[in-house]
Design an enzyme around this catalytic site. Structure first.
Site, PDB file in Angstrom:
ATOM      1  N   GLU A 252     -36.281  59.241  65.664  1.00  0.00           N
ATOM      2  CA  GLU A 252     -36.903  58.522  64.347  1.00  0.00           C
ATOM      3  C   GLU A 252     -36.528  57.195  64.224  1.00  0.00           C
ATOM      4  OE1 GLU A 252     -36.117  59.249  59.559  1.00  0.00           O
ATOM      5  OE2 GLU A 252     -34.464  59.808  60.943  1.00  0.00           O
ATOM      6  N   ASP A 335     -24.811  53.812  71.600  1.00  0.00           N
ATOM      7  CA  ASP A 335     -25.867  54.825  71.013  1.00  0.00           C
ATOM      8  C   ASP A 335     -25.041  56.008  70.808  1.00  0.00           C
ATOM      9  OD1 ASP A 335     -27.953  56.752  71.252  1.00  0.00           O
ATOM     10  OD2 ASP A 335     -28.965  55.538  72.511  1.00  0.00           O
ATOM     11  N   ARG A 337     -27.056  59.009  69.885  1.00  0.00           N
ATOM     12  CA  ARG A 337     -27.946  59.944  69.872  1.00  0.00           C
ATOM     13  C   ARG A 337     -27.524  61.452  70.799  1.00  0.00           C
ATOM     14  NH1 ARG A 337     -33.300  56.814  71.319  1.00  0.00           N
ATOM     15  NH2 ARG A 337     -31.806  55.691  72.343  1.00  0.00           N
TER      16      ARG A 337
END
Length: 424
Positions: A252, A335, A337
């Site tokens: 997203e 990051d 994710r």
């Protein structure tokens, strides 16, 4: 529960803690045997709040939306004991069961049986258990200006099967809530289950004490966003390696994906992938967009915007050689994710081969191939689709290992790159 003079439902003042097993599952309720070959052997995931004595998991359904449910109950607009009427809600397309559903290795972060609970667990529902789907499958049309552009320039042609004359594309749409089997999640991240449980407990402010007090509960419904799949063509073809699959796994980026911000390549890459999926499905293949709610590299939008400011205001201006550093300075990490869980949904679909992966991400590619899925071709974003302000992002990511069929920039070239950009 009683009703007051204003018509609102008053909550009982007695609080039942879930920290200890007395009087509540899993004794007397179905046990979960993760990775069992059939739904009957595996058992249902029961995370509802209508009857706490039935629960056999930690957490609650609907992820972060569970807080809104609490507000609705508190405000008196929702009955606490409301049970969903699942009449006519069954999937428009049946997916699976696929071979990857059996065993506890391929899928640890979603419930493979989550779309069909009304059927496979009907006996439990008849006994009064409140079992809810964690996956929903429906039909839809999507209509994007970029597809109209492709039609205008004859890159795409309507076939009235995948792409209609009005420019809308026909898709099967799948919504998926996260369902974590904690032993398997711990193994994916090479940590002990006890450490994972303790840190989840601590980093959520002690929101779920069962994480550290209820080792008998192995399944956790985390308060995070899920994912949506958009399938172009026959969903059953996803499990057939002889049918060409074009796919993109996309994280997203609300500013770009929805509002068209040109500070990154997110929307251009997403819409390019959709065009490739449409074209692939029209020529006898199948297309897949897997869209995950991981805003700002799962760092969140506030952190994302803080990084924008830090990058633009740093001495010497924005540059690709400091692209990741500025994020790490603000967030402490580049990051979050963690693509280790991402391939689960691909295995749920039965995918064994992705013939065309529309992605440059080295992390996504490694996660997919390390999970046993073959990738035959990687498709980069066309250079003409990269916004001017996103050149920093592309240069930095290629230098960091992202796929390219061109030249990898050196440090001097990166230091001289100016602009803006932030990949979600």
């Amino acid at each position: 529960m009683s009703t007051g003079k204003d018509g609102r439902h008053k909550q009982s003042r007695h609080i039942r803690l879930t920290s200890h097993p007395e009087g509540q599952g899993p004794d007397g309720v179905p046990a979960i045997h993760w990775g069992a070959a059939s739904a009957a052997e595996r058992g249902p995931v029961i995370g509802t709040t209508t009857n706490r004595s039935q629960r056999n998991v930690i957490g609650a359904h609907s992820g972060s939306y569970g807080v809104y449910r609490a507000l609705a109950v508190a405000a008196g607009t929702l009955l606490k004991d409301h049970k969903a009427d699942l009449t006519n809600t069954s999937p428009t397309d049946v997916i699976g069961p696929n071979p990857q559903w059996a065993g506890a290795e391929k899928i640890v972060s979603i419930d493979p049986w989550g779309a069909s609970v009304a059927d496979v667990f009907s006996d439990y529902i008849a006994q009064g258990y409140d079992i809810r789907p964690t996956i929903a499958v429906t039909k839809a049309h999507i209509n994007l200006p970029e597809i109209h552009h492709a039609l205008a320039f004859k890159r795409l042609v309507p076939d009235n099967r995948i792409l209609l004359e009005n420019g809308s594309a026909v898709v099967t749409k799948v919504a998926i809530e996260p369902v974590w089997w904690l032993p398997g999640v711990a193994k994916r991240f090479n940590v002990s289950e006890s450490d994972l449980r303790r840190i989840l407990f601590e980093e959520t402010g002690g929101m779920y004490p069962e994480l550290v007090t209820r080792s008998d509960f192995e399944v956790f419904l985390p308060p995070i966003g899920g994912q949506t799949l958009y399938i172009f063509g026959n969903p059953r073809d996803l499990a057939n390696p002889d049918v060409t699959l074009t796919a993109r796994v996309h994280d997203e980026c609300n500013g770009s994906d929805v509002f068209g911000s040109d500070i990154c390549t997110c929307r251009p890459y997403l819409t390019h992938a959709i065009e490739e999926c449409v074209r692939g499905a029209q020529t006898g293949g199948v297309g897949l967009i897997a869209y995950s709610r991981k805003e700002g590299r799962a760092l969140g939008e506030v952190t994302k915007f803080l990084v924008y400011n830090a990058r633009k205001r740093q001495v010497g201006g924005d540059s690709a050689d400091k692209y990741f550093l500025r994020t790490e300075c603000v967030a402490g990490v580049q990051d979050m994710r963690f693509q280790e869980l991402m391939p689960d949904v691909l295995h749920w679909l039965g995918i064994r081969t992705i013939h065309r992966l529309v992605s440059m991400s080295n992390d996504k590619y490694r996660a997919i191939t390390d999970s046993g899925i073959e990738v035959e071709e990687r498709v980069k974003i066309p250079e003409e689709l990269v916004p001017e302000d996103a050149q920093v992002e592309i240069e930095a990511k290629i230098a960091a290992g992202y796929y390219t069929d061109g030249t990898v920039p050196d440090a001097d070239a990166l230091a001289g790159t100016k602009g803006r950009g932030f990949d979600k």
